[in-house]
Design an enzyme around this catalytic site. Structure first.
Site, PDB file in Angstrom:
ATOM      1  N   CYS A   1       1.058  -1.518   0.003  1.00  0.00           N
ATOM      2  CA  CYS A   1      -0.253  -0.118  -0.195  1.00  0.00           C
ATOM      3  C   CYS A   1       0.821   1.288   0.264  1.00  0.00           C
ATOM      4  O   CYS A   1       2.013   1.193   0.807  1.00  0.00           O
ATOM      5  CB  CYS A   1      -0.450   0.051   0.946  1.00  0.00           C
ATOM      6  SG  CYS A   1      -1.561   1.445   1.434  1.00  0.00           S
TER       7      CYS A   1
ATOM      8  N   CYS B   1      -3.865   7.627  -0.907  1.00  0.00           N
ATOM      9  CA  CYS B   1      -5.563   6.909  -1.689  1.00  0.00           C
ATOM     10  C   CYS B   1      -5.777   7.953  -0.883  1.00  0.00           C
ATOM     11  O   CYS B   1      -7.381   8.460  -1.458  1.00  0.00           O
ATOM     12  CB  CYS B   1      -5.347   5.941  -2.057  1.00  0.00           C
ATOM     13  SG  CYS B   1      -5.930   4.394  -1.006  1.00  0.00           S
TER      14      CYS B   1
ATOM     15  N   THR C   1      -4.583   4.615   8.074  1.00  0.00           N
ATOM     16  CA  THR C   1      -3.042   4.104   7.024  1.00  0.00           C
ATOM     17  C   THR C   1      -2.637   5.994   6.930  1.00  0.00           C
ATOM     18  O   THR C   1      -3.195   7.263   6.807  1.00  0.00           O
ATOM     19  CB  THR C   1      -3.679   4.146   5.497  1.00  0.00           C
ATOM     20  OG1 THR C   1      -4.558   2.910   5.486  1.00  0.00           O
ATOM     21  CG2 THR C   1      -2.352   3.607   5.110  1.00  0.00           C
TER      22      THR C   1
ATOM     23  N   GLU D   1      -0.573   1.492   9.592  1.00  0.00           N
ATOM     24  CA  GLU D   1      -1.533   2.390  10.331  1.00  0.00           C
ATOM     25  C   GLU D   1      -0.985   2.477  11.974  1.00  0.00           C
ATOM     26  O   GLU D   1      -1.536   1.946  12.592  1.00  0.00           O
ATOM     27  CB  GLU D   1      -2.625   1.546   9.871  1.00  0.00           C
ATOM     28  CG  GLU D   1      -3.041   1.198   8.995  1.00  0.00           C
ATOM     29  CD  GLU D   1      -3.048  -0.070   7.897  1.00  0.00           C
ATOM     30  OE1 GLU D   1      -1.680  -0.259   8.384  1.00  0.00           O
ATOM     31  OE2 GLU D   1      -2.867   0.547   6.822  1.00  0.00           O
TER      32      GLU D   1
ATOM     33  N   HIS E   1     -13.367   5.067  -2.370  1.00  0.00           N
ATOM     34  CA  HIS E   1     -11.794   4.667  -1.594  1.00  0.00           C
ATOM     35  C   HIS E   1     -12.151   2.786  -2.588  1.00  0.00           C
ATOM     36  O   HIS E   1     -11.662   1.810  -2.910  1.00  0.00           O
ATOM     37  CB  HIS E   1     -12.407   4.350  -0.299  1.00  0.00           C
ATOM     38  CG  HIS E   1     -11.191   4.636   0.484  1.00  0.00           C
ATOM     39  ND1 HIS E   1      -9.662   4.394  -0.259  1.00  0.00           N
ATOM     40  CD2 HIS E   1     -10.708   3.131   1.528  1.00  0.00           C
ATOM     41  CE1 HIS E   1      -8.971   4.276   0.426  1.00  0.00           C
ATOM     42  NE2 HIS E   1      -9.570   3.194   1.482  1.00  0.00           N
TER      43      HIS E   1
ATOM     44  N   TYR F   1     -10.300   0.009  -4.844  1.00  0.00           N
ATOM     45  CA  TYR F   1      -9.220  -1.296  -4.537  1.00  0.00           C
ATOM     46  C   TYR F   1      -9.208  -2.676  -6.070  1.00  0.00           C
ATOM     47  O   TYR F   1      -7.997  -3.208  -6.214  1.00  0.00           O
ATOM     48  CB  TYR F   1     -10.191  -1.990  -3.576  1.00  0.00           C
ATOM     49  CG  TYR F   1      -9.782  -1.827  -1.921  1.00  0.00           C
ATOM     50  CD1 TYR F   1      -9.387  -0.315  -1.659  1.00  0.00           C
ATOM     51  CD2 TYR F   1      -9.064  -2.762  -0.909  1.00  0.00           C
ATOM     52  CE1 TYR F   1      -9.542  -0.183  -0.539  1.00  0.00           C
ATOM     53  CE2 TYR F   1      -8.826  -2.263  -0.178  1.00  0.00           C
ATOM     54  CZ  TYR F   1      -9.298  -0.646  -0.096  1.00  0.00           C
ATOM     55  OH  TYR F   1      -8.609  -1.085   1.888  1.00  0.00           O
TER      56      TYR F   1
ATOM     57  N   CYS G   1      -5.249  -0.620  -7.123  1.00  0.00           N
ATOM     58  CA  CYS G   1      -3.794  -1.085  -6.412  1.00  0.00           C
ATOM     59  C   CYS G   1      -3.973  -2.639  -5.761  1.00  0.00           C
ATOM     60  O   CYS G   1      -3.137  -3.245  -6.193  1.00  0.00           O
ATOM     61  CB  CYS G   1      -3.586   0.273  -4.883  1.00  0.00           C
ATOM     62  SG  CYS G   1      -5.300  -0.690  -3.981  1.00  0.00           S
TER      63      CYS G   1
ATOM     64  N   GLU H   1      -6.149  -6.539   5.146  1.00  0.00           N
ATOM     65  CA  GLU H   1      -6.379  -5.012   5.011  1.00  0.00           C
ATOM     66  C   GLU H   1      -7.696  -5.449   3.877  1.00  0.00           C
ATOM     67  O   GLU H   1      -8.212  -4.113   3.595  1.00  0.00           O
ATOM     68  CB  GLU H   1      -5.226  -4.654   4.127  1.00  0.00           C
ATOM     69  CG  GLU H   1      -5.238  -2.766   4.240  1.00  0.00           C
ATOM     70  CD  GLU H   1      -5.322  -2.501   2.840  1.00  0.00           C
ATOM     71  OE1 GLU H   1      -5.159  -3.485   1.597  1.00  0.00           O
ATOM     72  OE2 GLU H   1      -5.532  -1.828   2.480  1.00  0.00           O
TER      73      GLU H   1
HETATM   74  C1  LIG Z   1      -5.070  -1.984   6.847  1.00  0.00           C
HETATM   75  C2  LIG Z   1      -6.846  -0.837   7.407  1.00  0.00           C
HETATM   76  C3  LIG Z   1      -6.064   0.123   6.626  1.00  0.00           C
HETATM   77  C4  LIG Z   1      -7.386   0.872   7.332  1.00  0.00           C
HETATM   78  N1  LIG Z   1      -7.146   2.466   6.697  1.00  0.00           N
HETATM   79  C5  LIG Z   1      -8.157   3.092   7.295  1.00  0.00           C
HETATM   80  C6  LIG Z   1      -7.840   4.708   6.931  1.00  0.00           C
HETATM   81  O1  LIG Z   1      -6.749   5.319   6.366  1.00  0.00           O
HETATM   82  N2  LIG Z   1      -8.938   5.536   7.239  1.00  0.00           N
HETATM   83  C7  LIG Z   1      -9.870   5.148   7.847  1.00  0.00           C
HETATM   84  O2  LIG Z   1     -10.781   5.927   8.227  1.00  0.00           O
HETATM   85  N3  LIG Z   1     -10.234   3.774   8.518  1.00  0.00           N
HETATM   86  C8  LIG Z   1      -8.657   3.021   7.404  1.00  0.00           C
HETATM   87  N4  LIG Z   1      -9.818   1.643   7.687  1.00  0.00           N
HETATM   88  C9  LIG Z   1     -10.650   1.182   8.697  1.00  0.00           C
HETATM   89  C10 LIG Z   1     -11.117   0.726   7.888  1.00  0.00           C
HETATM   90  O3  LIG Z   1     -12.198   1.218   6.791  1.00  0.00           O
HETATM   91  C11 LIG Z   1     -12.231  -0.222   8.819  1.00  0.00           C
HETATM   92  O4  LIG Z   1     -11.912  -1.466   9.651  1.00  0.00           O
HETATM   93  C12 LIG Z   1     -13.474  -0.978   8.624  1.00  0.00           C
HETATM   94  O5  LIG Z   1     -14.559  -0.201   8.629  1.00  0.00           O
HETATM   95  C13 LIG Z   1     -13.970  -2.039   9.745  1.00  0.00           C
HETATM   96  O6  LIG Z   1     -14.475  -1.611  10.954  1.00  0.00           O
HETATM   97  P1  LIG Z   1     -13.742  -2.122  12.183  1.00  0.00           P
HETATM   98  O7  LIG Z   1     -12.578  -2.086  12.112  1.00  0.00           O
HETATM   99  O8  LIG Z   1     -14.562  -1.107  13.300  1.00  0.00           O
HETATM  100  O9  LIG Z   1     -14.738  -3.125  12.489  1.00  0.00           O
HETATM  101  P2  LIG Z   1     -16.317  -3.513  12.572  1.00  0.00           P
HETATM  102  O10 LIG Z   1     -16.439  -2.331  12.477  1.00  0.00           O
HETATM  103  O11 LIG Z   1     -16.113  -3.728  14.069  1.00  0.00           O
HETATM  104  O12 LIG Z   1     -16.753  -4.783  12.379  1.00  0.00           O
HETATM  105  C14 LIG Z   1     -16.288  -6.031  12.730  1.00  0.00           C
HETATM  106  C15 LIG Z   1     -17.482  -7.052  12.302  1.00  0.00           C
HETATM  107  O13 LIG Z   1     -18.742  -6.384  13.259  1.00  0.00           O
HETATM  108  C16 LIG Z   1     -19.274  -6.110  12.222  1.00  0.00           C
HETATM  109  N5  LIG Z   1     -20.282  -5.384  13.074  1.00  0.00           N
HETATM  110  C17 LIG Z   1     -19.907  -4.093  12.482  1.00  0.00           C
HETATM  111  N6  LIG Z   1     -20.661  -2.694  13.583  1.00  0.00           N
HETATM  112  C18 LIG Z   1     -22.107  -3.763  13.234  1.00  0.00           C
HETATM  113  C19 LIG Z   1     -23.247  -3.580  13.905  1.00  0.00           C
HETATM  114  N7  LIG Z   1     -23.980  -2.110  14.229  1.00  0.00           N
HETATM  115  N8  LIG Z   1     -24.400  -4.758  13.928  1.00  0.00           N
HETATM  116  C20 LIG Z   1     -23.708  -5.972  13.358  1.00  0.00           C
HETATM  117  N9  LIG Z   1     -22.051  -6.640  13.336  1.00  0.00           N
HETATM  118  C21 LIG Z   1     -22.048  -5.408  12.900  1.00  0.00           C
HETATM  119  C22 LIG Z   1     -18.946  -6.139  11.046  1.00  0.00           C
HETATM  120  O14 LIG Z   1     -19.636  -6.432  10.092  1.00  0.00           O
HETATM  121  C23 LIG Z   1     -18.257  -7.185  10.964  1.00  0.00           C
HETATM  122  O15 LIG Z   1     -18.512  -8.133  10.213  1.00  0.00           O
HETATM  123  C24 LIG Z   1      -9.059   0.889   7.906  1.00  0.00           C
HETATM  124  C25 LIG Z   1      -8.025  -0.929   8.176  1.00  0.00           C
HETATM  125  C26 LIG Z   1      -7.605  -1.420   7.869  1.00  0.00           C
HETATM  126  C27 LIG Z   1      -7.515  -2.963   8.528  1.00  0.00           C
END
Ligand SMILES: Cc1cc2nc3c(=O)[nH]c(=O)nc-3n(C[C@H](O)[C@H](O)[C@H](O)COP(=O)(O)OP(=O)(O)OC[C@H]3O[C@@H](n4cnc5c(N)ncnc54)[C@H](O)[C@@H]3O)c2cc1C
Lengths: 486, 104
Positions: free
Chosen positions: A100, A104, A191, A259, A294, A298, A301, A445
C-alpha cells in the site's frame, strides 16, 4: 509549485514534530526510523513516479482550480476519464511497490468533502465549500500528503454515537469557539497517519439529530497540540528492525500502509479548517461518497499487488520444478482471472461514474461496492493459491541469518534448493515476498480496509432497484397487470 | 529533425515499455540528423507515442497536436501494424527517418 519529489516529501516529514508512539516509545523522527521507512518509501514513490516520463500521463493532471500541473493524488475528478486514470495509476503504483502507498485515502477524502461541502452550502447557506477550496489549493500547491481519517473506535457497535457509555468512542465537538472548535475522540486504523502531514477527519456513519456533535469534518495538521499517534503492529514487523533484509520479504516498501490509532485529546481546529460542524443530515452523504471513491480503488491497487504476487508464485513454481504441471498452470490462470475480474470492476464503476452538483465526478456507487466486496474474497483466494503452490516452507523457512551462518549456512543452501541451476537464495527471496503478501496483516487489509463486507452489502441493498427487478420477472411470468417495456 | 517521445502512463504494459522507450531514444540519438527533444518543446517534427498495449491511451489529440507527424507504438504494433517487440526500435527509427527523407 504543484508537484514535489519523494525526497522533498521526506524532508517535509522532518520539519513537523508529530507525537508518535511505537512499541512503548516516543519516536523522535518518523522519517528516519526503520519501522516507518518502508511505508515512507512507498508514499514517496507516488511523488517520484509522477516525474518519470513513463508514468507522468497517469500520475499527473491539471488542477481544475488553477490550471497548473499537479500530482494526481491532490486532484478532484472532473470526468469519467479522470476516474479511470486513478484506477490505472493505482495499478501501476501497486505493481512497483507490492504494498500500500497510502495516499489514496486522503485523496478520496478530498473528493468526497469537495462535493458534500458544496451541497451543504447550497442547502444551508454556509461557507464550507469556499474554505475547502482554499484548503484544496494549498494542498495542491504543496503536493501535501494527507490521511483520510474516517473510522472511529465505535465502542459498542449496537449503539449510535450519542448513546455510547463513553462519549469519546466517536470524534465529537466538545467546544465551539468564535475562531474554531475543539474536538475529542479517536480515529482507528488510519493509513499513513504517522507519515502524513495532516488528517482529514470525517464522520464514520450516518447520524441523527441527537448525534449532531459527532457530525464533524475538519483538517488537523499532524503536529497539532493534543494529537497523539500510536502506530500499529504488523505481522513480523520486528524483522524491520532486526537487520535482516531478505526476511522482510519486501524491505523497500513493506506490508500494508502503516496504520495508527490517532487520538484527539481536545484538539483545537481553526474555523477555516472546519468543513462540517453539526450538519448530521449530510453525514451519510459524506460517508457514502468517500466509501464509493475508496472502494473504487481496490480493483486498481490490489490488482497491481496481485500482479506481483502472481509473478512471485509463477517464478517460485519454476524454481521448485512445478511450473509445467497442469494443475499449477490452472491455478496461476485462476489467479490472473481473479485479479483481472477485480480490475474489470474498478474500470466499470469508473466508466459508469457521474457528475455531482459541485461538478466533480463520483464512481458508480453500486459497482464500486461490488468491486470492494469481491476484493474481500478474491484476494484471499489468490493468497490461498499462492500458498498452495509455495508449499510448507512458506511457514517454516529458516532465517537469512542461518543461511548466512558459517556452520549451518551450507545446509540451508543444500536443502532449500529446488531445481539445480537456481540457488536457494532465489527460492528464499520469493518465499519471503509471498509470505509478506499473504500472511496476516496484508490479508486483513483486503477484508476491512474501505469497510467490512457487510458495509458493502448494505450499500448494494440500498442501491439495487428491487422493485424494477420484481416487475421484470412479473412481466415475463404474466403476473398481475402487464407493465410497460421500460 | 526534432523527435520527442511520450509515454501512455504504463498502467499494465504488455511489452517492456521502459526498455523499449530507452532503446528507441538511444537509437534516435545516435541517428544522424535526428535530435531527441523534450516532449514539451516546440516545434516537434515527430512525436513517438509509446503505449504499453493496443488500448493506446497515450494517443490523444492534445499530444498529436504538438507534432507534425506521430508514430504510435501500442504493444506489439506500430500505427496498427503488428511488429514483434524485438523489432520495435528498428522499425520506429526507420519510420522516423522516412519522414525526414520525405521532407528533404
Ligand atoms: C489495513 C487497514 C487500513 C485502514 N485504513 C483506514 C484509513 O486510512 N482510514 C480510515 O478511516 N479507516 C481505515 N481502516 C478502517 C476500516 O475502514 C475499518 O476497519 C472497517 O470499516 C471496519 O471497522 P472496524 O475495524 O471497526 O470493524 P467492525 O466495524 O467492528 O466490524 C467487525 C465486524 O462486526 C460487524 N459489525 C460492525 N458493526 C455492527 C453492527 N452494528 N451490527 C452488526 N454487526 C456489526 C462488521 O460487519 C464486521 O463483520 C483501515 C482498516 C485496515 C484493516
Amino acid at each position: 509549485m504543484g508537484m514535489i519529489h519523494g525526497d522533498d516529501y521526506r524532508e517535509s516529514l522532518r520539519r513537523v514534530k508529530p507525537e508518535v508512539y511505537y512499541m512503548g516509545e516516543k519516536i523522535d523522527s518518523v522519517a528516519d526510523h526503520p519501522a516507518f521507512i518502508p511505508h515512507i518509501n512507498a508514499a514517496a514513490l507516488t511523488y517520484d513516479m509522477a516525474w518519470a516520463p513513463e508514468f507522468e500521463e497517469l500520475l499527473t493532471t491539471e488542477s481544475h482550480l488553477t490550471g497548473e500541473k499537479i500530482n494526481l493524488f491532490t486532484h478532484v475528478h472532473h470526468s469519467t476519464n479522470d476516474l479511470v486514470q486513478k484506477v490505472k495509476a493505482l495499478r501501476a503504483l501497486g505493481q512497483q511497490t507490492g504494498s500500500c502507498f497510502a495516499r489514496c485515502v486522503g485523496h478520496d477524502a478530498l473528493n468526497a468533502i469537495y462535493s458534500v461541502t458544496y451541497d451543504m452550502d447550497q442547502k444551508n447557506g454556509t461557507e464550507y465549500h469556499k474554505s475547502f477550496v482554499n484548503f484544496l489549493k494549498e494542498v495542491q500547491k504543496e503536493d501535501r500528503f494527507i490521511s483520510g481519517a474516517m473510522t472511529d473506535p465505535k465502542g459498542d457497535r449496537s449503539l449510535p454515537p450519542s448513546q455510547q457509555a463513553d462519549a469519546d468512542q466517536y470524534v465529537h465537538v466538545v467546544e465551539r469557539k468564535k475562531d474554531g472548535i475543539v474536538i475529542r475522540g479517536a480515529k482507528a486504523h488510519i493509513t499513513g497517519a504517522v507519515n502524513a502531514l495532516g488528517h482529514l477527519v470525517m464522520p464514520t456513519t450516518s447520524l441523527k439529530e441527537a448525534d449532531a456533535d459527532y457530525a464533524v469534518c475538519c483538517y488537523v495538521p499532524v503536529d497539532a497540540p493534543g494529537l497523539v499517534h500510536i502506530f500499529g503492529r504488523q505481522t513480523n514487523d520486528d524483522r524491520k528492525c532486526s537487520g535482516c533484509l531478505m526476511d522482510q520479504g519486501n524491505p523497500e516498501y513493506g506490508i500494508v500502509g502503516g496504520e495508527a490509532l490517532v487520538v484527539f485529546d481536545d484538539v483545537f481546529v481553526p474555523r477555516e479548517q472546519v468543513f462540517m460542524c453539526g450538519e448530521y443530515d449530510f453525514a451519510f452523504e459524506l460517508v457514502e461518497r468517500f466509501a464509493t471513491a475508496h472502494r473504487q480503488n481496490y480493483g486498481g491497487c490490489k490488482v497491481g499487488l496481485a500482479d506481483v504476487l502472481t509473478g512471485a508464485t509463477y517464478a517460485l513454481a519454476e524454481v521448485q520444478g512445478t511450473a509445467t504441471a497442469s494443475h499449477i498452470r490452472d491455478k496461476l490462470v485462476e489467479m490472473v482471472h481473479l485479479a483481472e475480474t477485480l480490475y474489470c470492476c474498478s474500470i466499470a464503476c469508473s466508466c459508469q461514474g457521474y457528475a455531482l452538483p459541485a461538478g466533480n465526478f463520483m464512481a458508480d456507487p453500486l459497482l464500486a461496492n461490488v468491486t470492494k466486496l469481491n476484493v474481500t474474497r478474491y484476494i484471499y483466494e489468490m493468497a490461498r493459491i499462492a500458498q498452495d503452490i509455495a508449499g510448507g516452507l512458506l511457514a517454516t523457512m529458516p532465517s537469512e541469518l542461518d543461511w548466512g551462518n558459517t556452520k549451518v549456512g551450507k545446509y540451508v543452501d543444500k536443502y532449500l534448493k529446488g531445481v539445480t541451476d537456481v540457488p536457494a537464495e532465489t527460492r528464499m527471496r520469493l518465499l519471503r515476498l509471498i509470505e509478506g503478501m499473504t500472511c496476516g496483516t496484508a490479508l486483513a487489509e483486503s477484508m476491512h480496509g474501505a469497510g467490512s463486507p457487510q458495509a458493502q452489502r448494505i450499500m448494494i441493498m440500498r442501491r439495487s432497484n428491487w422493485e424494477r427487478k420484481k416487475r421484470l420477472a412479473q412481466k415475463l411470468a404474466k403476473i398481475g397487470e402487464q407493465p410497460k417495456l421500460v | 529533425m526534432k523527435v520527442a517521445v511520450k509515454y501512455c502512463g504504463s498502467c499494465n504494459p504488455e511489452i517492456a515499455l521502459s526498455d523499449v522507450g530507452h532503446k528507441i531514444e538511444r537509437a534516435l540519438q545516435e541517428a544522424p540528423g535526428i535530435n531527441v527533444v523534450s516532449r514539451r518543446s516546440k516545434p516537434i517534427d515527430v512525436m513517438v507515442i509509446l503505449c504499453g498495449c493496443p488500448r493506446a491511451c497515450g494517443d490523444k489529440k492534445r499530444i498529436r497536436k504538438r507534432a507534425v507527424h506521430c508514430i504510435v507504438v501500442a504493444g506489439e504494433t506500430i500505427d496498427l501494424v503488428p511488429v514483434a517487440e524485438k523489432d520495435l526500435t528498428a522499425r520506429v527509427v526507420q519510420k522516423v527517418k522516412s519522414f525526414s527523407s520525405a521532407e528533404n
